[in-house]
Design an enzyme around this catalytic site. Sequence first.
Site, PDB file in Angstrom:
ATOM      1  N   HIS A 181      26.540  -2.269  -8.611  1.00 23.84           N
ATOM      2  CA  HIS A 181      27.788  -1.550  -8.333  1.00 23.84           C
ATOM      3  C   HIS A 181      28.028  -0.557  -9.478  1.00 23.84           C
ATOM      4  O   HIS A 181      27.904  -0.915 -10.649  1.00 23.84           O
ATOM      5  CB  HIS A 181      28.952  -2.548  -8.248  1.00 23.84           C
ATOM      6  N   MET A 235      25.417   0.138   2.033  1.00 27.82           N
ATOM      7  CA  MET A 235      26.823   0.515   2.165  1.00 27.82           C
ATOM      8  C   MET A 235      27.556  -0.235   3.282  1.00 27.82           C
ATOM      9  O   MET A 235      28.526   0.279   3.840  1.00 27.82           O
ATOM     10  CB  MET A 235      26.936   2.033   2.381  1.00 27.82           C
ATOM     11  N   LEU A 268      29.190  -7.163   3.720  1.00 34.46           N
ATOM     12  CA  LEU A 268      28.624  -8.331   4.396  1.00 34.46           C
ATOM     13  C   LEU A 268      29.695  -9.419   4.495  1.00 34.46           C
ATOM     14  O   LEU A 268      30.393  -9.707   3.511  1.00 34.46           O
ATOM     15  CB  LEU A 268      27.408  -8.838   3.618  1.00 34.46           C
ATOM     16  N   THR A 273      29.436 -12.498  -3.745  1.00 33.94           N
ATOM     17  CA  THR A 273      30.277 -13.565  -3.196  1.00 33.94           C
ATOM     18  C   THR A 273      31.062 -12.960  -2.036  1.00 33.94           C
ATOM     19  O   THR A 273      31.021 -11.740  -1.825  1.00 33.94           O
ATOM     20  CB  THR A 273      31.253 -14.103  -4.264  1.00 33.94           C
ATOM     21  N   ARG A 279      31.111  -6.337  13.565  1.00 29.32           N
ATOM     22  CA  ARG A 279      30.573  -6.611  12.232  1.00 29.32           C
ATOM     23  C   ARG A 279      29.841  -7.957  12.217  1.00 29.32           C
ATOM     24  O   ARG A 279      28.745  -8.080  11.667  1.00 29.32           O
ATOM     25  CB  ARG A 279      31.749  -6.641  11.244  1.00 29.32           C
ATOM     26  N   GLY A 328      17.964   5.616  -1.868  1.00 27.56           N
ATOM     27  CA  GLY A 328      17.198   4.472  -2.349  1.00 27.56           C
ATOM     28  C   GLY A 328      16.577   4.650  -3.715  1.00 27.56           C
ATOM     29  O   GLY A 328      15.499   4.113  -3.984  1.00 27.56           O
ATOM     30  N   SER A 329      17.272   5.340  -4.624  1.00 26.92           N
ATOM     31  CA  SER A 329      16.662   5.531  -5.954  1.00 26.92           C
ATOM     32  C   SER A 329      16.588   4.218  -6.729  1.00 26.92           C
ATOM     33  O   SER A 329      15.647   3.992  -7.493  1.00 26.92           O
ATOM     34  CB  SER A 329      17.403   6.604  -6.765  1.00 26.92           C
TER      35      SER A 329
HETATM   36  C1  GRF Z   1      24.245   3.703  -6.544  1.00 28.99           C
HETATM   37  O1  GRF Z   1      25.134   4.370  -7.386  1.00 28.99           O
HETATM   38  C2  GRF Z   1      24.650   2.266  -6.405  1.00 28.99           C
HETATM   39  O2  GRF Z   1      25.178   1.739  -7.576  1.00 28.99           O
HETATM   40  C3  GRF Z   1      25.708   2.357  -5.341  1.00 28.99           C
HETATM   41  O3  GRF Z   1      25.245   3.317  -4.439  1.00 28.99           O
HETATM   42  C4  GRF Z   1      24.367   4.215  -5.108  1.00 28.99           C
HETATM   43  C5  GRF Z   1      23.068   4.146  -4.389  1.00 28.99           C
HETATM   44  O4  GRF Z   1      22.107   5.017  -4.900  1.00 28.99           O
HETATM   45  N1  GRF Z   1      25.978   1.074  -4.771  1.00 28.99           N
HETATM   46  P1  GRF Z   1      20.591   4.869  -4.478  1.00 28.99           P
HETATM   47  O5  GRF Z   1      20.549   4.831  -2.945  1.00 28.99           O
HETATM   48  O6  GRF Z   1      20.048   3.629  -5.075  1.00 28.99           O
HETATM   49  O7  GRF Z   1      19.938   6.114  -4.989  1.00 28.99           O
END
Ligand code: GRF
Length: 230
Positions: free
Chosen positions: A116, A97, A100, A148, A72, A19-20
């Site tokens: 992304h 991850m 949806l 989308t 799902r 979650g950075s």
């Molecule tokens: C990031 O590189 C984001 O772009 C991708 O997954 C990674 C998540 O990193 N979708 P974090 O959990 O926000 O640290």
Amino acid sequence: MEHTPERPLRVAILISGRGSNMQALVRAIAAERLPVQVCTVLSNRADAAGLDWARAQGLPAESLSHRDYDSRDAFDAALLARLDALAPDVILLAGFMRVLGSDFVRHFDGRIINIHPSLLPAFPGLHTHQQALAQGVQWHGCTVHFVTPVLDHGPIIAQGAIPVLGGDTPDDLAARLLPVEHQIYVQVLRWLAQGRVSLYDDGRVEVSDAPHRAWAGATIFHLQDCHEHE
Ligand code: GRF
């Protein structure tokens, strides 16, 4: 609509791991007193490190495990119901991850945003840094876009770019890109709070009064990274 402390932008932030990006958003909200209210930090994994961090900040944090659902669609329906109950203005996917489904995406049409780690439309899906190196691209980057039903293909709000340097590994690219991800996601959140982001029916994104551009996003070149390798 420009948001104010009295009428803050309500955001739900969805994560799956460390979650950075979520942390960068939350830090900016606090540091800049953005008129943004985090109504939940939600993970599809109970053990996501980002949840602990969010709780430590006093934020509402919860998990909704996809493993508790048979399909799902069933997970999507539960997530949709939970988010509807919270009534967020926008749903920010930050390292979430799970793909949806189209029903979910259509329900929140134009209100789901994702980050992304590639310069879309290049390299949708997983392992974007390996994909970039395999293709020999000289510039790599990240994209904040509206979600989308087509995975990693929505209208682009902002992009950040970094040069690919000789000897770069996927981990090097990931590490150099991450601070740029944080920068552009925070920038998009500012624009959203200021009510400056418009999405048109033809898929165009306009960011009103954004410096140096009539519409679409920012490119942040981290040239100091080049000098370090000279
Ligand atoms: C990031 O590189 C984001 O772009 C991708 O997954 C990674 C998540 O990193 N979708 P974090 O959990 O926000 O640290």
